[in-house]
Design a protein around this motif. Structure first.
Motif, short mmCIF file in Angstrom:
data_model
loop_
_atom_site.label_atom_id
_atom_site.label_comp_id
_atom_site.label_asym_id
_atom_site.label_seq_id
_atom_site.Cartn_x
_atom_site.Cartn_y
_atom_site.Cartn_z
N ALA A 1 31.77 30.05 38.89
CA ALA A 1 32.61 30.66 39.80
C ALA A 1 31.43 30.53 41.09
CB ALA A 1 33.20 31.63 39.69
N SER A 2 31.87 30.37 42.17
CA SER A 2 31.01 30.32 43.45
C SER A 2 31.45 31.80 44.27
CB SER A 2 31.04 29.11 44.14
OG SER A 2 32.48 28.88 44.62
N GLY A 3 32.36 32.41 43.64
CA GLY A 3 32.92 33.60 44.58
C GLY A 3 32.98 34.87 43.90
N ASP A 4 33.47 36.00 44.54
CA ASP A 4 33.60 37.07 43.81
C ASP A 4 35.28 37.51 43.87
OD1 ASP A 4 31.06 37.52 43.38
OD2 ASP A 4 30.78 38.74 45.33
N SER A 5 35.80 36.59 43.23
CA SER A 5 37.37 36.75 42.91
C SER A 5 37.62 36.53 41.52
CB SER A 5 38.09 35.92 44.14
OG SER A 5 37.58 34.59 44.06
N LYS A 6 38.88 36.74 41.44
CA LYS A 6 39.46 36.71 39.97
C LYS A 6 40.67 35.81 39.88
CE LYS A 6 36.42 39.18 37.43
NZ LYS A 6 35.47 38.72 36.57
N ARG B 1 25.51 41.02 40.75
CA ARG B 1 25.34 39.79 41.62
C ARG B 1 24.83 40.10 42.95
NH1 ARG B 1 31.10 36.50 41.19
NH2 ARG B 1 31.36 36.39 39.01
N LEU B 2 24.16 38.87 43.56
CA LEU B 2 23.38 38.93 44.88
C LEU B 2 23.76 37.71 45.50
CD1 LEU B 2 21.45 40.17 47.02
CD2 LEU B 2 19.42 39.09 45.77
N ASN B 3 24.28 37.76 46.78
CA ASN B 3 24.70 36.64 47.52
C ASN B 3 24.04 36.73 48.81
OD1 ASN B 3 26.38 35.78 45.40
ND2 ASN B 3 28.20 36.62 46.04
N TYR B 4 23.74 35.32 49.33
CA TYR B 4 23.27 35.38 50.64
C TYR B 4 23.93 34.12 51.26
CZ TYR B 4 20.50 34.18 54.49
OH TYR B 4 19.96 33.47 55.94
N GLU C 1 39.30 41.59 43.66
CA GLU C 1 40.35 41.11 43.94
C GLU C 1 40.81 39.90 43.27
OE1 GLU C 1 42.80 39.69 48.10
OE2 GLU C 1 41.26 41.04 48.24
N VAL C 2 42.07 39.62 43.24
CA VAL C 2 42.72 38.61 42.18
C VAL C 2 43.16 37.75 43.58
CG1 VAL C 2 44.55 37.70 40.97
CG2 VAL C 2 43.15 39.79 40.01
N ASN C 3 42.72 36.39 43.51
CA ASN C 3 43.30 35.57 44.73
C ASN C 3 44.14 34.42 44.03
OD1 ASN C 3 41.23 34.23 43.58
ND2 ASN C 3 40.38 33.46 45.42
N ARG C 4 44.45 34.30 42.77
CA ARG C 4 45.02 33.42 42.18
C ARG C 4 45.74 33.79 40.83
NH1 ARG C 4 42.53 27.66 39.94
NH2 ARG C 4 44.33 25.94 40.02
N ILE C 5 47.05 33.55 40.79
CA ILE C 5 47.83 33.81 39.51
C ILE C 5 48.54 32.51 38.98
CG2 ILE C 5 49.72 35.21 38.71
CD1 ILE C 5 49.29 37.24 40.70
#
Length: 928
Positions: free
Chosen positions: A220-225, A624-627, A172-176
């Protein structure tokens, strides 16, 4: 439309049949080191007009395989790689379909020199520049006058959901951004829906990072674009915009205007809009905006600015908005921006629901209806100042102020019956209220660089004050019960003062230069809340509201102070990086009830942590692996031992002995693509386990009134998985066929405690959503299907397991004809077979259509006739199975109307709207 679509499909098929398939493979090497070159763009074009045929990206071994179709005997093969001179090779296609294997191709590192011979070179359609995926806008054909959103729909790997959510390769794109900067406080939809494709040079996609992370060079620290819209230099100067207005049946209307002045870094914009057709408050009336998924669900009619909703409401909304935006660079080191919005709306909303409520010794049923009208006025000012002092300092300040005035008037009725139909209670209420709220938010971040070390200091403050007054007249009738009937005529006066402050300091320094880092941080937060709700009963003798009802009144003073020290270690390699955080939270909560002279204190201390691992398998795929371990303090509402009797049918009392809730979350995701095959894939698995969740504990009386408190009973868990796939087929140089597939599944295990019985509710949600679309410059057709299945299983004999289906079939698209005409259609059939068909419409046929005509100079004028809900069957019906009830809803939906509208586009830089296959740049080029 169907006959024309079939005719065009026949034409496309005949053209495709005449085209010859080809496949070209090879390997790229550095001319000096002979090392393979990964991530280079290889693409093919026609000789005559340089129309793009196909493209791919080299893999980790420098190998490429580019395939496509062409009716020509010869084509151009072009290769582009950052830092190297481009390569151009004339290819004679073999008569057979056997692959053509080229000898290894050597690329020379680019040496900029005035003595170099400069030759025109082609810009590749897609390029990978370190962590940036870059699309060349001119390489992708769209209809004339297309917006940036139209362009995004044509980009490989990019998907726009029916609710407007943009995804790139399933993420998901969260910033444009526009030109690397926020546009109208970060509301990307204003840019994508209103800026035109022919203004764009590049579309750049990167992992979302905060400005502080960018300054510190962190991953980047998250899964977003983030999508950055890079404007063409020639189109970044001048005046441009659009105005529109329309009127229709049933007094439906819309108007909108957007004017922009761009001069490199200076941007001035003003907008105004309004409508009563439940669009976003600012639109030019395109069919996709008006007739999207939300057209037949409860829709807000407001506008989202930087994640903040302005205007709008449930039901049928009449909304208006006016705004202005200013942004500029004052020198090389100072960026400033500011915007102002005024919005106003009024709405009408009606909701009817029918529920089967779960009870261990026999379920009961309830019917509810709610009617509401409301008016809202809001002013909002947002500003930003960003200063970069050489490379050592970055200061970012963002103040924001808003004033909101909201008036509502509503009525509500309910009744509850036993399983045998025996009536137990009814209620009826009428209310109105006025609320005024002021809010000031300010964030300040200061970043300081010391060689390879960084110190970051942040302050965030949110101060809000609200005052309200409401009147409520209600009656609660009980049948065959010792409970006396309750009649109320009351006014409630009160308000709240909230002061939420946060401060943080973070130090980051390398252990191994540019590779391994450690970090030390400290976070402080203080949430101070002072609220008062004073309820006054009507004094019948004086006919005034003077009798204070202390049982219903509240006056709370709540403080929550949190200290959170943390340690971090991170590794940033070329193909592998990780970050591990360890935190400990010290939280102190105090609450005082001034009316009942009661107070309590709680301490919530716990360990928190997170870990993030990212492995880049290649330039086009990653794992990617996140906990994450997080803690949630119980809300004041669930902690305060005050008995809330404002609704005698549902009395609630908090529990000050609640424990802290711990939540463990693990997520594994894979993202990859094969650009030669035009295949894009994303898959993820997610699991969460919640320790000591706050759960309701309910006792149901004989008259079916409820008493609820809260407790920590049993741990809960959830598992989910999703797969997203996109496959594009280039039928020829003009036509493209796209296939999308979305599959998801989720399982949740929850617990409830009712009438001293603990029971579990297991729910499974499954969704499958395939779609196929055919597109070219004159046509776009899309067929999609969505199947949703919810399965609910209860370990109680009083209720059977539930299976709820929701299905939707949608056909939409546009066809251009007679040069300047365009016909848009959106047809949807949806079904909810489990709802009570005697009361709710379980099958909905929803059809919208419009026909538009372009005229005036440069086709800047657009006349559109729109028909909404042609079959006049639109409704909003939904069924949901929860842990303690199964409910069917029906609420207000916008119904049939017809509208004629006119829009006019203007600009000062318009020359030629015809898309070119690729912009020309000058390089020293190697011709093989």
């Amino acid at each position: 439309m169907l006959k024309k679509a079939l005719f065009l499909l026949v034409i496309v098929s005949s053209i495709t049949a005449q085209s010859q398939k080809f496949e070209i493979s090879g390997k790229l090497l550095d001319s000096i080191t002979q090392e393979p070159l990964e991530g280079a763009t290889v693409f093919t074009e026609t000789l005559k007009d340089s129309t793009l045929i196909s493209y791919t990206i080299t893999d980790a071994d420098g190998v490429f395989n580019v395939s496509g179709k062409s009716s020509k005997e010869k084509i151009n093969l072009l290769i582009s790689f950052v830092g190297y001179d481009p390569v151009k090779k004339l290819i004679s296609l073999p008569q057979s379909e056997y692959p053509l294997e080229l000898k290894p191709i050597e690329m020379s590192q680019r040496v900029e020199s005035l003595s170099d011979v400069l030759i025109e070179g082609r810009v590749p359609p897609i390029r990978i520049k370190q962590d940036t995926l870059e699309y060349n806008a001119a390489s992708f054909k769209t209809k004339e006058g297309a917006t940036i959103e139209d362009l995004l729909r044509e980009l490989p790997g990019v998907e726009i959901d029916e609710d407007g959510t943009i995804k790139v390769n399933g993420i998901e794109v969260n910033r444009i951004l526009v030109g690397g900067k926020e546009f109208f406080s970060g509301d990307g939809s204003i840019a994508t829906k209103n800026l035109l494709k022919d203004m764009v040079d590049k579309i750049q996609v990167v992992d979302t990072r905060s400005d502080s992370q960018v300054f510190r060079g962190e991953k980047a620290s998250g899964d977003s674009k983030t999508v950055n819209i890079k404007l063409d230099k020639d189109k970044n100067k001048g005046v441009f915009g659009r105005v529109a207005a329309g009127g229709g049946s049933d007094e439906r209307f819309e108007f909108a205007g957007l004017a922009n002045y761009f001069n490199d870094d200076l941007r001035l914009s003003v907008l105004s809009g309004g409508n009563n057709i439940n669009t976003s408050g600012f639109t030019f009336g395109e069919l996709r905006e008006i007739f999207n998924t939300n057209s037949y669900t409860t829709y807000n009619g407001g506008i989202s600015i930087g994640g903040r909703r302005i205007g709008g409401g449930n039901g049928i909304v009449n909304s208006k908005i006016t705004g202005a935006n200013y942004a500029d660079d004052l020198g090389e080191n100072l960026e400033v921006s500011s915007d102002y919005f005024y919005s106003a709306s009024n709405n009408y909303y009606r909701n009817v629901s029918s529920s089967e409520n779960i009870r261990p010794d026999g379920n009961y049923f309830s019917e509810n209806s709610y009617n509401n009208t409301g008016n809202q006025d809001k002013h909002e000012i947002n500003s930003r100042i960003k200063a970069t002092i050489d490379s050592s300092w970055m200061i970012d300040a963002r103040p924001r102020f808003s004033y909101d005035k909201n008036f509502t008037r509503g009525s509500r009725t309910s009744e509850s019956r036993e399983e045998n139909g025996e009536l137990r209670n009814t209620s009826n209420s009428n209310n109105y209220g006025l609320t005024e709220t002021t809010n000031f938010v300010n964030s300040l971040n200061i970043n300081r660089r010391f060689n390879q070390s960084f110190l970051t200091f942040g302050i965030n403050n949110n101060i809000s004050n609200s005052d309200f007054e409401s009147n409520n007249q209600s009656e609660f009738i009980f049948y065959n019960s010792d409970q006396e009937n309750i009649y109320r005529d009351q006014i409630t006066r009160g308000g709240s003062k909230n002061n939420n402050s946060r401060a943080s300091v973070n130090f980051r320094s390398p252990i191994i230069e540019k590779l391994l880092f450690y970090g030390i941080s400290y976070n402080y937060s203080a949430n101070l809340q002072d609220s008062e709700n004073l309820v006054f009963d009507l004094d019948e003798e004086s006919n005034s509201y003077t009798n204070l009802n202390e049982d219903q009144s509240t006056s709370f003073d709540n403080h929550t102070i949190t200290h959170k020290p943390a340690l971090n270690i991170s590794y940033q390699g070329e193909t592998f990086n990780f970050s591990i955080d360890a935190r400990y939270s010290f939280a102190d909560l105090e609450s005082t009830d001034r009316i009942r002279d009661f107070s309590f204190e709680n301490d919530f201390n716990a360990f928190e942590g997170s870990a993030r691992f990212n492995y880049s398998i290649s330039k086009t795929s990653s794992l990617r692996l996140n906990y994450n371990l997080s803690n949630q303090i119980p809300s004041i509402y669930s902690l305060t031992p005050y008995r809330n009797i404002s609704n005698p049918l549902n009395i609630v009392e908090g529990n000050p002995d609640l424990d802290l809730t711990n939540r463990h979350n693990v997520r594994l995701s894979y993202n990859g693509n094969n650009m030669d095959k035009q295949l894009y894939f994303n898959a993820s698995i997610n699991g969460d386990y919640t320790v000591d969740p706050v759960q309701s504990q309910t006792t149901i009386a004989d008259d079916l009134s409820r008493f609820t408190t809260f407790s920590n009973i049993n741990d809960e868990y959830g598992l989910s998985a999703s797969v997203w796939m996109n496959k594009n087929f280039k039928l020829d140089s003009i036509n493209r066929l796209g296939v999308n597939l979305n599959i998801s599944a989720r399982h949740n295990k929850n617990y409830r405690f009712t009438d001293e019985t603990l029971y579990s509710a297991s729910t499974q949600n499954y969704r499958i959503g395939p779609s196929v679309n055919l597109s070219n410059q004159s046509l776009r057709l899309q067929l999609s299907y969505s199947m949703n299945l919810q399965v609910a299983e209860y370990d109680l004999e009083t209720i059977a397991d539930q299976r709820i289906y929701r299905n939707s079939l949608n056909f939409s698209g546009f066809i251009k004809f007679l040069k300047n005409f365009e016909w848009n259609n959106d047809f949807r059939y949806s079904t909810n077979p489990q709802v009570d068909e005697d009361r709710f419409d379980a099958h909905i046929f929803f059809w919208n259509s419009s026909i538009s005509y372009k005229f005036l100079k440069n086709d800047f004028g657009l006349l559109t006739l729109k028909a909404y809900d042609i079959l006049n069957e639109n409704t909003n019906v939904y069924q949901f199975s929860g842990a303690d009830s199964i409910t069917s809803y029906e609420s207000t939906a916008l119904t049939q109307y017809f509208m004629l509208s006119f829009s006019y586009r203007f600009d000062t830089f318009h020359k030629n709207r015809k898309s070119q296959p690729g912009r020309v740049r000058h390089y020293r080029i190697n011709t093989l």
